[in-house]
Design a protein around this motif. Structure first.
Motif, PDB file in Angstrom:
ATOM      1  N   GLU A 193       0.671  -1.202   0.081  1.00 20.64           N
ATOM      2  CA  GLU A 193      -0.001   0.020  -0.041  1.00 20.64           C
ATOM      3  C   GLU A 193       0.943   1.287  -0.189  1.00 20.64           C
ATOM      4  N   VAL A 194       2.159   0.982  -0.171  1.00 19.43           N
ATOM      5  CA  VAL A 194       3.072   2.160  -0.142  1.00 19.43           C
ATOM      6  C   VAL A 194       3.670   2.560  -1.511  1.00 19.43           C
ATOM      7  N   ASP A 195       3.872   3.639  -1.865  1.00 17.07           N
ATOM      8  CA  ASP A 195       4.570   4.012  -2.918  1.00 17.07           C
ATOM      9  C   ASP A 195       5.860   3.377  -3.215  1.00 17.07           C
ATOM     10  N   THR A 229       8.258   4.075  -4.993  1.00 13.68           N
ATOM     11  CA  THR A 229       9.640   5.032  -4.966  1.00 13.68           C
ATOM     12  C   THR A 229      10.188   5.393  -3.649  1.00 13.68           C
ATOM     13  N   TYR A 230       9.217   5.651  -2.834  1.00  8.16           N
ATOM     14  CA  TYR A 230       9.390   6.083  -1.368  1.00  8.16           C
ATOM     15  C   TYR A 230      10.047   4.698  -0.639  1.00  8.16           C
ATOM     16  N   ARG A 256       1.714   5.817   7.060  1.00  8.68           N
ATOM     17  CA  ARG A 256       0.235   6.161   6.445  1.00  8.68           C
ATOM     18  C   ARG A 256      -0.457   7.205   7.284  1.00  8.68           C
ATOM     19  N   SER A 295       1.385  10.321   5.892  1.00  6.13           N
ATOM     20  CA  SER A 295       1.155  10.833   4.696  1.00  6.13           C
ATOM     21  C   SER A 295      -0.168  11.727   4.495  1.00  6.13           C
ATOM     22  N   ARG A 329       0.444   5.446  -1.088  1.00  4.32           N
ATOM     23  CA  ARG A 329       0.633   4.953  -2.534  1.00  4.32           C
ATOM     24  C   ARG A 329       0.742   5.994  -3.453  1.00  4.32           C
ATOM     25  N   ARG A 330       0.332   7.398  -3.147  1.00  7.79           N
ATOM     26  CA  ARG A 330       0.298   8.536  -4.099  1.00  7.79           C
ATOM     27  C   ARG A 330       1.419   9.579  -3.936  1.00  7.79           C
ATOM     28  N   LEU A 331       2.531   9.249  -3.263  1.00  6.70           N
ATOM     29  CA  LEU A 331       3.360  10.301  -3.043  1.00  6.70           C
ATOM     30  C   LEU A 331       4.144  10.847  -4.163  1.00  6.70           C
ATOM     31  N   THR A 332       4.607  12.189  -4.053  1.00  6.45           N
ATOM     32  CA  THR A 332       5.560  12.676  -5.090  1.00  6.45           C
ATOM     33  C   THR A 332       6.871  12.466  -4.618  1.00  6.45           C
ATOM     34  N   ALA A 366       7.849  12.147  -0.709  1.00  8.11           N
ATOM     35  CA  ALA A 366       8.581  10.790  -0.194  1.00  8.11           C
ATOM     36  C   ALA A 366       9.975  11.027   0.431  1.00  8.11           C
TER      37      ALA A 366
END
Length: 672
Positions: free
Chosen positions: A68-70, A72-73, A172, A175, A184-187, A191
């Motif tokens: 559930e986490v981006d 890239t992060y 979470r 965020s 899941r939607r971090l830039t 991040a």
């Protein structure tokens, strides 16, 4: 300052030469508890967060999985904190050697050499990082963790337990708190900030120290750029993104329904509801707009459901979930109120179902005394003889009461209960006033009723848990043809001024004293209910369902989807005839007939389908006293032309009346 470094080096060296002893030492480790209290949360039908509650100590700790986490992060976190995370066994010898060398050269600790697993060990025990004994304990726990858990499980512990400032724990919650979005939607900029925060969560809090947070974030970005993880354009754009000194309130949508769900399942930490978050957000905004600027204390409640499967899609208990004079904390979808004229579709539907009337039946709208009860139309006018269709579309009171008298008011309440409603009758004994709102129901009750009509006359198990056991087996409220007739009539009900929208069957209602303004409607898929009034039930002068609630109803439909779902065509058994071609008993309701000496059963008509329970019997003509038989057994003897009896039971029954002269009449009925 470097004492712990030498002791640590000695311990590692000793462990290297005494492998068996190290294994025994690690295997004997008593691990701290891996589970921790997490926030209770409610998610919509697609897994989006609707609302969360803090844990007992007031912390926000929203559970999260690695998936559930981006990604890239995760890459940034591992590269920055522990680039050999996937390859070591809990302790990174290279990082530890580097840390020892830097400490010896500089005379102080420059880098800690801690792996992510060691950081997890510290978080699990809330242990010290500065003393050699604490560091040694972290090493031991880290080595033990690697033997009991896989890498994703260890990473998940970090993602759930890392501190991010204040009462925020876990990526979470952070965020949502800092960026108002799921992880899941971090830039890249977001991040990088979340990578930097746990190292010094209080001094780097963006809501309190945005400059310090910016510097820490940029340091992460530059390091990852040097390591080749981020390119020039990504780093440049990320460093231009300002760190905003804000902290968002965590999502709190559908708060009233969330409270109900938590009360219903107090042992669950996660509640997956049938609500649709975008629609819920849109209706909460619509509710707020509908009462904004009013000085009369009017509140609002709304429900949207799918009448084909019973799933509740949105529920608004009030315009604002707040402690104010407007009763924001009250879930007004559950408030028991007078329904006004909103029960009339059920009255007419039952009349169609039982063969008493047809949409083209002529019915009288004139001043009538119903055994001491003399209702009037809302405008005080009478329209004479008109079609049943027109009487319902214009919500005339006299025809509705006349049909209720023919049905028996208890049958109206039985229809409500079959739809899943729980009507509250003042005094316990229903009278004809129930036809015009003399009964207590909730908005949810009425949504259940209109859902049943929209669903072809079959009751819908309205629910907000997809996994919930159905509250009842599908059961008929009215037959399919009757339900279609009601929908067809209400599709052409007069719209309020300036209200657009076709394909929506709807009915409005206003309770006595202008206390409640209602609008209920459905299309081929959805049902919407709107209530407006004061939370304390006091009158709202000049409030009408058509003026106040109906425009909101149509606005709600516009927010469900661009086009309404068309109502199904009539079922094959639907009788589609003009008045003159109807069977004689359906051409005119309650027409006066020439009296004869032979008794006739006025109700129930021959062939009628009735609900099991209390049964109303009516006779015309003949001479009293009358004896009634059910399946050949005497059930009543009376001088009156009407009597209530206990129905003889489900199935076919033969009803017979015998007058004082021994003349009789018979009717065959079906009880269900």
């Amino acid at each position: 300052m470097t004492r712990w470094v030498f002791i640590l080096a000695l311990a590692l060296w000793a462990g290297a030469i005494a492998r068996d002893g190290l294994d025994r030492w690690v295997d004997a480790t008593v691990l701290p508890p891996l589970q921790v209290a997490v926030s209770t949360e409610l998610r919509d039908r697609n897994g989006h967060l609707l609302r969360a509650y803090t844990v007992a100590d007031g912390r926000w700790r929203l559970p999260v999985t690695v998936e559930e986490v981006d990604p890239t992060y995760l890459q940034m976190l591992i590269r920055y904190e522990d680039k050999r995370f996937d390859h070591h066994n809990g302790v990174d010898p290279l990082a530890m050697t580097r840390a020892i060398g830097q400490a010896l050269w500089n005379g102080k600790v420059v880098s800690g050499g801690s792996t992510l697993t060691m950081q997890v060990a510290r978080l699990l025990e809330d242990g010290s990082t500065g003393r050699w004994s604490g560091k040694l304990r972290q090493i031991r726990v880290a080595l033990a963790l690697e033997r009991h858990l896989n890498k994703d499980e260890i990473l998940a512990l970090y993602l759930n337990r890392a501190p991010f400032g204040g009462n925020i724990e876990g990526v979470r919650a952070a965020s949502y708190a800092y960026f108002d979005r799921p992880p899941r939607r971090l830039t890249p900029a977001q991040a990088a900030l979340l990578v930097a925060l746990p190292q010094s969560p209080e001094t780097r809090r963006p809501d309190r120290a945005p400059d310090t947070a910016t510097a820490a974030r940029d340091m992460v970005l530059q390091r990852l750029h040097s390591d080749g993880l981020l390119d020039d354009a990504t780093v440049t754009a990320a460093m231009r993104d300002p760190v905003r000194p804000t902290r968002h309130i965590l999502p709190a949508f559908a708060p009233h329904l969330a409270d109900r769900a938590v009360t219903e399942r107090p042992d669950s930490n996660r509640h997956d509801l049938t609500l649709h978050l975008p629609l819920q957000v849109a209706l909460e905004r619509l509710a707020a707009d509908a009462v904004a600027g009013r000085s009369d204390g009017v509140q609002i409640a709304m429900i949207v459901a799918d009448h084909q499967n019973g799933h509740m899609l949105a529920s608004v208990g009030s315009a604002a979930y707040s402690a104010d004079a407007g009763g924001g904390f009250i879930d007004l979808t559950q408030a028991v109120r007078s329904p006004g004229s909103t029960l009339k579709p059920l009255i007419y539907g039952l009349g169609f179902d039982r063969g008493l009337i047809h949409p083209e039946t002529l019915i009288a709208d004139r001043a009538t005394d119903f055994d001491g009860y003399a209702p009037q139309n809302f405008d005080g006018l009478y329209r004479g003889e008109l079609r049943v269709r027109t009487a319902l579309q214009h919500s005339l009171n006299i025809p509705a009461v006349a049909i209720t008298q023919a049905l028996g008011p208890h049958h109206l309440l039985a229809g409500l209960r079959h739809a899943g409603a729980d009507p509250q009758v003042p005094g316990g004994a229903p009278g004809l006033a129930v036809a015009l709102g003399g009964v207590g129901v909730t908005l949810e009750d009425l949504v259940r009723l209109y859902a049943a009509i929209g669903n072809g006359g079959t009751a819908v198990d309205l629910r907000w848990y997809d996994d919930a056991t159905p509250g009842f087996a599908p059961r008929s409220v009215i037959n399919r043809a009757a339900a279609w007739h009601i929908a067809d009539i209400l599709l052409d009900a007069p719209r309020p001024p300036n209200v657009q929208g076709t394909g929506i069957a709807f009915k409005t209602g206003t309770s006595y004293g202008h206390r409640d303004a209602w609008a209920l409607g459905f299309d081929g898929r959805h049902v919407v209910g709107v209530w407006m009034g004061r939370p304390d039930g006091t009158p709202v002068p000049g409030a009408f369902g058509g003026d106040l609630a109906a425009p909101v109803l149509f606005d709600a439909f516009a927010r469900i989807k661009p086009q309404v779902d068309q109502i199904s065509p009539p079922p094959h058994e639907t009788l589609m005839l003009p008045t003159a071609q109807l069977p004689r008993h359906l051409q005119q309701f309650g027409a006066a007939e020439v009296a004869t000496n032979t008794p006739r059963i006025a109700f129930p008509p021959d062939g009628a389908v009735l609900e099991d329970g209390l049964l109303t019997l009516k006779v015309r003509d003949g001479r009293a006293p009358y004896v009634w038989l059910a399946n050949g057994q005497p059930v009543a003897r009376t001088h009156r032309t009407q009597v209530d009896i206990d129905a003889p039971g489900v199935g076919f029954s033969s009803l017979t009346v015998i007058d004082a002269d021994g003349q009789s009449a018979r009717a065959q009925v079906t009880l269900r």
